[in-house]
Design a protein around this motif. Sequence first.
Motif: not given
Length: 367
Positions: A197-208
Amino acid sequence: MTQLFKVKCSIKAYPLNFKFEAGTSRGVLKEKITYFIQVTSDQYPGIIGIGEAGPLKGLSKDDVPNFLEQAIKILNLVEEMEFHASQEVLLNQIDNMMLHEFPSVQFGLETALLDLINGGQRKILDNGFYASGSPLPINGLVWMGEKDFMERQIDQKIEQGYDCIKMKIGAIDFDQECELLEKIRSRFPKDKISIRVDANGAFAPQDALGKLERLAKFEIHSIEQPIQPGLIAEMRELCKQSPIPIALDEELIGIYGRENKLQLLESIRPQFLILKPTLLGGIIPTREWVALAQQTNTGWWMTSALESNIGLNAIAQLTSSLKAEMPQGLGTGQLYHNNIDSPLSILNGQIFYDTKLEWNLSEILND
């Protein structure tokens, strides 16, 4: 005695039109403007070397409004240089130009010059992909979109014989994405289908981390760039705690020099690297990343950056020359209505160079 030569250069813009709206977490792509660099030389009469400079909108360092103007300035400097007709010397000459702000131009220049000295037959490097038709395994790419659209793509890729599927996530509802992954996994165990899977940086650090723990239930091979680049401490902690191996992608852009690269790898300790020569500055910087990956026991694979078949051919040959083993991200040649006809072919989840087919360069050669 090594032959010396000078070149004449030209560059031409070419719009690549997607067959569908290609969704990423950075937006929807309908068209990509790429640029073809042509080089000729009196020492190689009748031969045209062609390379592709394909900056990626919103991501490349050379995604600038005056790209063409700046590229022409670089090519004017190139016309003043004298090159050695030796692959490695030539590559070092281009690398020494320090084109760090224009990595795609560097890769396009390398490709064009190597094509020229190799006879204008689209041979870039010594490699089994071009020389003997050795195939490269690739992943089947599933673009973001409505759930039904993504589901159709997944079914299509599996029917086409892919055993490694890469799914872009982070734009639609995360629960829906998890449902799609659960559906794949319920039909195909991990020894049949590998899922990236590729998130392209979409996750917030606190939720990742929480999202990675949910994704782990689907026995994911790896996730690319879960959080945005530049958050070194946060990415280091994720790599340490994540139940899914993490691959760096955008994190590598703009990092030059062996020591800086090694420092990044030793700071974050990722499990994998995603290498895109167009974004990293071409052949020598990409080779350096591979050497450091091997030194630090980090896995890697090569991925195209939505180039046409000109750039994809060069990347595939570079990949083959580096003895890559795992599935590569080189299946983008089928994305466009108006791609350049080429010998690049895909069958049963592998890309290969079919010498029975020919290049059709009429659309890009100068009038």
